[in-house]
Design an enzyme around this catalytic site. Sequence first.
Site, PDB file in Angstrom:
ATOM      1  CG  HIS A 104      23.141  -7.304  74.241  1.00  0.00           C
ATOM      2  ND1 HIS A 104      22.138  -7.566  75.012  1.00  0.00           N
ATOM      3  CD2 HIS A 104      23.125  -8.232  73.026  1.00  0.00           C
ATOM      4  CE1 HIS A 104      21.406  -8.304  74.255  1.00  0.00           C
ATOM      5  NE2 HIS A 104      22.007  -8.819  73.084  1.00  0.00           N
ATOM      6  N   GLY A 149      12.951  -1.963  71.481  1.00  0.00           N
ATOM      7  CA  GLY A 149      12.870  -0.659  71.964  1.00  0.00           C
ATOM      8  C   GLY A 149      12.898   0.436  71.201  1.00  0.00           C
ATOM      9  NE  ARG A 198      19.164 -15.735  73.935  1.00  0.00           N
ATOM     10  CZ  ARG A 198      19.905 -14.985  73.610  1.00  0.00           C
ATOM     11  NH1 ARG A 198      20.796 -14.364  74.293  1.00  0.00           N
ATOM     12  NH2 ARG A 198      19.972 -14.332  72.299  1.00  0.00           N
ATOM     13  CG  HIS A 227      20.262  -4.437  73.336  1.00  0.00           C
ATOM     14  ND1 HIS A 227      21.107  -3.962  72.308  1.00  0.00           N
ATOM     15  CD2 HIS A 227      19.795  -5.669  72.739  1.00  0.00           C
ATOM     16  CE1 HIS A 227      21.098  -4.965  71.158  1.00  0.00           C
ATOM     17  NE2 HIS A 227      20.354  -5.865  71.759  1.00  0.00           N
TER      18      HIS A 227
HETATM   19  P1  AMP Z   1      16.468  -7.323  66.899  1.00  0.00           P
HETATM   20  O1  AMP Z   1      17.138  -8.592  67.427  1.00  0.00           O
HETATM   21  O2  AMP Z   1      17.300  -6.006  67.665  1.00  0.00           O
HETATM   22  O3  AMP Z   1      16.781  -7.142  65.474  1.00  0.00           O
HETATM   23  O4  AMP Z   1      15.096  -7.121  67.241  1.00  0.00           O
HETATM   24  C1  AMP Z   1      14.187  -8.265  66.639  1.00  0.00           C
HETATM   25  C2  AMP Z   1      12.970  -8.094  67.429  1.00  0.00           C
HETATM   26  O5  AMP Z   1      12.447  -6.776  67.466  1.00  0.00           O
HETATM   27  C3  AMP Z   1      11.873  -8.985  66.497  1.00  0.00           C
HETATM   28  O6  AMP Z   1      12.032 -10.274  67.002  1.00  0.00           O
HETATM   29  C4  AMP Z   1      10.613  -8.092  67.056  1.00  0.00           C
HETATM   30  O7  AMP Z   1       9.891  -8.883  68.207  1.00  0.00           O
HETATM   31  C5  AMP Z   1      11.003  -6.751  67.574  1.00  0.00           C
HETATM   32  N1  AMP Z   1      10.272  -5.651  66.675  1.00  0.00           N
HETATM   33  C6  AMP Z   1      10.654  -5.121  65.576  1.00  0.00           C
HETATM   34  N2  AMP Z   1       9.834  -4.347  65.176  1.00  0.00           N
HETATM   35  C7  AMP Z   1       9.043  -4.412  66.045  1.00  0.00           C
HETATM   36  C8  AMP Z   1       7.869  -3.440  66.043  1.00  0.00           C
HETATM   37  N3  AMP Z   1       7.392  -2.330  65.293  1.00  0.00           N
HETATM   38  N4  AMP Z   1       7.199  -3.576  67.229  1.00  0.00           N
HETATM   39  C9  AMP Z   1       7.289  -4.564  68.265  1.00  0.00           C
HETATM   40  N5  AMP Z   1       8.444  -5.365  68.279  1.00  0.00           N
HETATM   41  C10 AMP Z   1       9.253  -5.283  67.087  1.00  0.00           C
END
Ligand code: AMP
Length: 398
Positions: A182, A331, A242, A209
């Site tokens: 990351h 986050g 994971r 992250h």
């Molecule tokens: P990323 O890999 O950074 O795109 O993050 C994806 C993950 O963010 C998803 O699998 C969700 O679990 C989480 N996520 C996205 N929006 C929200 C939200 N409003 N509240 C909680 N989790 C979220």
Amino acid sequence: MRDGILVINAGSSSIKFSLYISDGDDKPLLSCKGQVEGINVAPHFIAKAPHGGVLNEQRWPDQPNLSHSALFKYMIQWIEAQLGDAELKAAGHRVVHGGSLYSQPLLINDDLMAELETLVPLAPLHQPHNLAPIKALKEVHPELLQVACFDTAFHRSNPWTAQSFALPRKITGEGVKRYGFHGLSYEYIARQLRQIAPAVARGRVVVCHLGSGASMCAIHEGKSIASTMGFTALDGLPMGTRTGTLDAGVVLYLLQQKGMTAKEIEDMLYKQSGLIGVSGVSNDMRVLLESSEPHATEAVELFVYRISRELGSLAAAMGGIDALVFTAGIGEHSPQVRERVCKHAEWLGVEMDDEANQRGAQMISTMESPVSVWVVPTDEEMMIAKHTREVLQSVKVA
Ligand code: AMP
């Protein structure tokens, strides 16, 4: 003429792209982005404008096995038709592994490609897919400048102790050590912090992250000091699917007592564990937060608990902490998870401003909080575009 900069992030079943246009300003401008997904199953190309409107979509229902390179060529042709008055000058690639040596993005040539191939055994699930589009693009555009941006590079500033396992020297010498991942996200956040809060950026910062892949990084004076990911991106926090940190004895048990094959164990640790494994409900934090299933509640609890434990460990690595930053899907978008992590971190001097947190403000700690808390959206593609443009400019000057 304006410069077109293509960013490629390729995995086993998808190739993502972002096209940026740069006219020398600090920030390249996103022109469009998209991906080919479902490779070898049901290939699907979709391209979108920066604010989400669909620009193009294509499926190949009669050719489910259309090759990686044929799909890639379709994608490149479509991208080139979008350049307008710009000229495609360079492509930047996310390359997961840069090994022990590479701490900077690098201009790709045959020697570097040969070196990167030797790192495939360290990241067999990712590295080959990262290298494939570099070769495919070279076939179509042999003269195009291509740049490798490594997910491990930012962590090469870690002290020896943070990079080492207590294994026999011989195996460590073969490259079995903690690389951290990351890195492009953390580097982007470190640069953003320099603009948002320069004094904070000079201090001791822990960045969380928290996305479908999740990790944390201790950053002091803008440099990575320690991180939760290690030899692979399996270490550290529990993630969507994971495990995160696992007693190595569990792997021995699965092998020796349960008779599982290496492939079965790999599948369990990478695809059936983490939030989905603990909850049995979903790998998506949104679903878990809304679920009334006790195991879903426990999955969130375990996720927050592990973050809190790692926060103590990373603070110890820096001799304290001045700021905490949340980024990536969870986050950036989950006030509940941020609130729970901050509650556990009160002992470190974190005082959350509840209203600012709910509102999704940039700074979510109280003015008096000894440790300031921030929400900073990450953008790994933009980091790759910036790196690629920097390499392009250095080549122009030379
Ligand atoms: P990323 O890999 O950074 O795109 O993050 C994806 C993950 O963010 C998803 O699998 C969700 O679990 C989480 N996520 C996205 N929006 C929200 C939200 N409003 N509240 C909680 N989790 C979220």
